[in-house]
Design a protein around this motif. Structure first.
Motif, PDB file in Angstrom:
ATOM      1  N   THR A 127      -7.509  -0.567   4.555  1.00 16.98           N
ATOM      2  CA  THR A 127      -6.816  -1.849   4.598  1.00 16.98           C
ATOM      3  C   THR A 127      -6.602  -2.373   3.184  1.00 16.98           C
ATOM      4  N   ALA A 128      -7.633  -2.245   2.353  1.00 23.26           N
ATOM      5  CA  ALA A 128      -7.523  -2.686   0.959  1.00 23.26           C
ATOM      6  C   ALA A 128      -6.498  -1.864   0.194  1.00 23.26           C
ATOM      7  N   ASN A 129      -6.415  -0.554   0.478  1.00 22.90           N
ATOM      8  CA  ASN A 129      -5.401   0.280  -0.181  1.00 22.90           C
ATOM      9  C   ASN A 129      -4.005  -0.267   0.049  1.00 22.90           C
ATOM     10  N   CYS A 130      -3.744  -0.705   1.264  1.00 21.86           N
ATOM     11  CA  CYS A 130      -2.415  -1.228   1.599  1.00 21.86           C
ATOM     12  C   CYS A 130      -2.154  -2.578   0.956  1.00 21.86           C
ATOM     13  N   ALA A 131      -3.220  -3.269   0.553  1.00 22.93           N
ATOM     14  CA  ALA A 131      -3.065  -4.574  -0.078  1.00 22.93           C
ATOM     15  C   ALA A 131      -3.209  -4.497  -1.592  1.00 22.93           C
ATOM     16  N   ALA A 132      -3.395  -3.289  -2.120  1.00 22.35           N
ATOM     17  CA  ALA A 132      -3.769  -3.158  -3.538  1.00 22.35           C
ATOM     18  C   ALA A 132      -2.604  -3.371  -4.492  1.00 22.35           C
TER      19      ALA A 132
END
Length: 733
Positions: A127-132
């Motif tokens: 999820t964090a990868n997609c928000a990075a």
């Protein structure tokens, strides 16, 4: 790789067995059944426990909270004069103790189903990868407001971000059969995250005196955290030592070849953030790929550019040697407002004001981008056509490797989920461009999406093997610039929809591969990735809107802290391809017309190497990869040549020397160190801004923090004095 190195890699796989609860039902394979890729065999576990919970309450709390934090921080720092990106690896580190604490403090039951497990942790990381990343569409919003004095409002801006960030996700449903399931599709950057997850969640069988991965990670993070205060605040001169300039500070030639704003020959950087700010970590890119990048970069930056400049190709000496700014024919800054009416090119004003000029280096990078694009098509056809056809036929019932067989325990995401998302975002994109005045008709939207679909697979093959991603930004703006000349906003919208749709498709696919390695249920991955992207899009927009309203002179050279270097390149491209149009810049009557021959050069160049490889198999020619070589300067500008050189030096040590002569050490610690360095830099950057920069506090002035102009006085204006044309009449004042 030598036989000894291979054996060393395989011997290390004992260190990556997952901690396993023997009371749970699990899928476990025999030791000899492992990935045929040594790095994967050593880093990725062949054990799985399908009973572990995934989309838990604590996952949702952490995923949403950390996505908001990460997207805000990265969008904020994207505007900074020295950009910085907080890696998703940092969120993976922070979420581990957070998850452990929630598992300990929350009441047992639905909200807290047992110990915090590795699959929940991976989903938080996905999820964090997609928000990075800062949304690329924010660039459109910024240049509209700052340079074109145009604003369509929050709703239009959000829909623009939403469609460009999520349209490509629909393509991932097709790509997974070619870029996720096959064992040969390694996605090297994912091994960094695998190393970190394994470090945090598993017990290790350590030799006497050997440090655990967790200890190495924490010590390396702390060391980088402490060290980075020097280049970030106390001793900024460590960012680059342009010592060639110091030989004779008033010499233009030395400033051009040795300055950090020039060719940067000999310039040394001791700042990790500066070295990797525009390039992937050199610790995760395979050495053979780095050699290709280095050869391509050196030929372009150190041979082609100086020759073109000093032989005055295209009046090169009127402009800086390395620059992405826009100029008039006599070398002064080009005033774009002087040639526009109602956000479009005004033919009469343009004829009166005069043509646009760019630096020879900037023009050459466009040409190399043309060649890289066509070489990618030829290379994919020559080397991968048979495998792609076979994979298509076998995609329904063929298991590529052990990890694919382990994933059969989970229901796959139905194809109609991906197709629905793809068509829904396409429809929204069409409505957006028809309702608001982006000046891009519906057929233009469909055309750019078609370009993205055509190139996404060959580009994905390159990225999955080399960790390098050739972009579609040049070809998209080239195509629409010919079709719809004089429309800058239509041009950048077409480019973003085409280029970022492909990029997002590959980001999604890369995350699917990470989930594949870590045995995460595909449907849980789908929902976590979409959630992170939605959150990030909203936070990116609100952060950008806040800064644009509150920071004076933002994204201009007048701003000390918020000059947004990537915006300068993006704006210049909007003028070159959108306002002026490729026909005027590179057409038959243009001085830059020869750039078009690079399309043909790139198409032909892979052919001789392909046939040489067939004639002499097993030789060094096997390692030549023309698309990677030509894509080497894809980040220049805004990246500078000296950053490439320092990047290659670090890559040589870790990916060649350490891998060849200390294979077990390389395998055990290299990817972990990459994550630790990113984490240390990010922590320092955030604290430095919160404690000092946000309050206007600067370190006392001394030699090590003097401005660039003091270090290399001609660096900012490293240009042969411009020739004024037409010359003044004799006797004129």
């Amino acid at each position: 790789m030598t036989q000894e190195s291979t054996q060393a890699y395989l011997a290390e796989k004992e260190f990556v067995d997952e901690k396993h609860d023997v009371e749970c039902t699990s899928v476990e394979l025999e030791e000899e059944e492992n990935s045929p890729i040594p790095e994967v065999a050593a880093m990725v576990s062949t054990k799985d426990d399908p009973s572990l919970p995934t989309l838990t309450f604590r996952f949702w709390i952490m995923a949403i909270g950390f996505s908001v934090l990460l997207s805000f921080v990265n969008q904020f720092f994207w505007f900074r004069t020295v950009p910085m990106s907080l890696s998703a690896l940092v969120i993976q580190l922070i979420s581990y103790p957070t998850g452990k604490a929630m598992a300990r403090l929350l009441p047992s039951g639905v909200l807290n189903p047992g110990p915090f497990n590795i699959k929940e942790h991976v989903l938080v990381g996905l999820t964090a990868n997609c928000a990075a990343g800062a949304a690329y569409a924010v660039d459109i919003i910024v240049i509209q407001k700052v340079f074109y004095k145009q604003d369509f409002g929050l709703l239009a801006n959000f829909l623009l971000i939403l469609t460009t960030q999520m349209l490509g996700y629909g393509m991932a449903g097709v790509l997974r059969r070619y870029l996720v399931y096959p064992s040969a599709m390694v996605w090297p950057a994912n091994l960094v995250q695998v190393a970190l997850f394994n470090t945090l969640h598993k017990d290790e069988d350590l030799l006497p005196g050997q440090w655990s991965r967790y200890k190495v990670f924490m010590v390396a993070t702390l060391c980088m955290f402490l060290y980075h205060w020097l280049p970030a605040f106390i001793f900024p001169a460590l960012t680059y030592f342009a010592w060639v300039c110091w030989i004779k500070t008033d010499n233009i030639f030395l400033a051009q070849i040795g300055g950090d704003r020039g060719l940067g020959i000999g310039a040394l950087s001791l700042d990790w953030n500066n070295i990797v700010s525009y390039l992937a970590s050199p610790l995760v890119v395979p050495w053979w790929a780095q050699v290709n990048i280095g050869v391509g970069f050196a030929f372009i930056a150190f041979i082609m550019t100086p020759l073109a400049y000093y032989f005055n190709l295209w009046d090169a000496k009127k402009f800086p040697i390395v620059n992405s700014s826009l100029y008039t024919v006599n070398g002064t800054t080009y005033d774009v407002d002087a040639i526009m009416t109602d956000f479009q090119l005004d033919e009469g004003k343009y004829e009166a004001y005069g043509p646009l000029r760019i630096t020879t280096f900037f023009a050459l990078t466009y040409g190399i981008g043309f060649a890289g694009l066509t070489s990618m098509v030829t290379h994919t056809w020559l080397y991968h056509r048979h495998k792609l056809v076979a994979q298509w036929k076998q995609s329904r019932d063929h298991s590529e490797d052990i990890h694919h067989r382990l994933m059969q325990a989970y229901p796959e995401v139905p194809d109609w989920w991906y197709l629905s998302l793809f068509f829904a975002m396409t429809i929204v994109a069409v409505i957006l461009c028809e309702v608001w005045d982006y000046k891009l008709p519906w057929w233009g939207v469909l055309m750019c999406i078609g370009l993205s679909c055509f190139f996404v697979l060959p580009v994905g093959l390159i990225q999955a093997l080399t960790n390098q991603q050739p972009g579609l930004n040049i070809i998209t703006e080239y195509v629409i610039g010919y079709i719809l000349p004089g429309r800058p906003i239509a041009n950048v919208t077409f480019k973003t929809l085409g280029y970022i749709s492909m990029t997002q498709a590959l980001t999604f696919t890369s995350d699917l591969k990470l989930g594949h390695y870590m045995k995460i249920p595909p449907r849980a991955m789908f929902w976590s990735q979409c959630t992170g992207t939605l959150i990030a899009g909203f936070v990116n927009l609100m952060t950008a809107d806040w800064l644009l309203r509150t920071q004076p002179d933002i994204c201009t050279e007048k701003s000390k802290d918020f000059s947004c270097p990537p915006v300068a390149t993006f704006y210049s491209a909007s003028v070159i391809w959108g306002v002026i149009s490729p026909n005027r810049m590179f057409g038959p009557t243009s001085m830059y017309n020869a750039i078009n021959y690079f399309f043909l050069l790139g198409f032909i160049l892979p052919l001789p190497f392909y046939y040489i490889k067939k004639r002499y198999p097993g030789t060094w020619v096997e390692n030549i990869h023309v698309p990677v070589m030509l894509a080497s300067t894809g980040m220049m500008p805004p990246a500078r040549p000296y950053q490439y050189v320092n990047w290659l030096v670090i890559g040589f040590f870790f990916q060649f020397f350490l891998r060849r002569y200390r294979a077990s050490t390389h395998l055990r610690y290299t990817y972990l160190l990459s994550a630790a360095f990113d984490a240390g830099v990010a922590f320092t950057g955030l604290l430095c801004f919160a404690i000092f920069e946000s309050r206007g506090i600067e370190f006392p002035e001394w030699w090590g923090n003097r401005p660039r102009s003091a270090m290399c006085p001609l660096n900012e204006h490293s240009v042969i004095p411009p020739v004024v044309w037409p010359p003044a009449a004799p006797g004129a004042n």
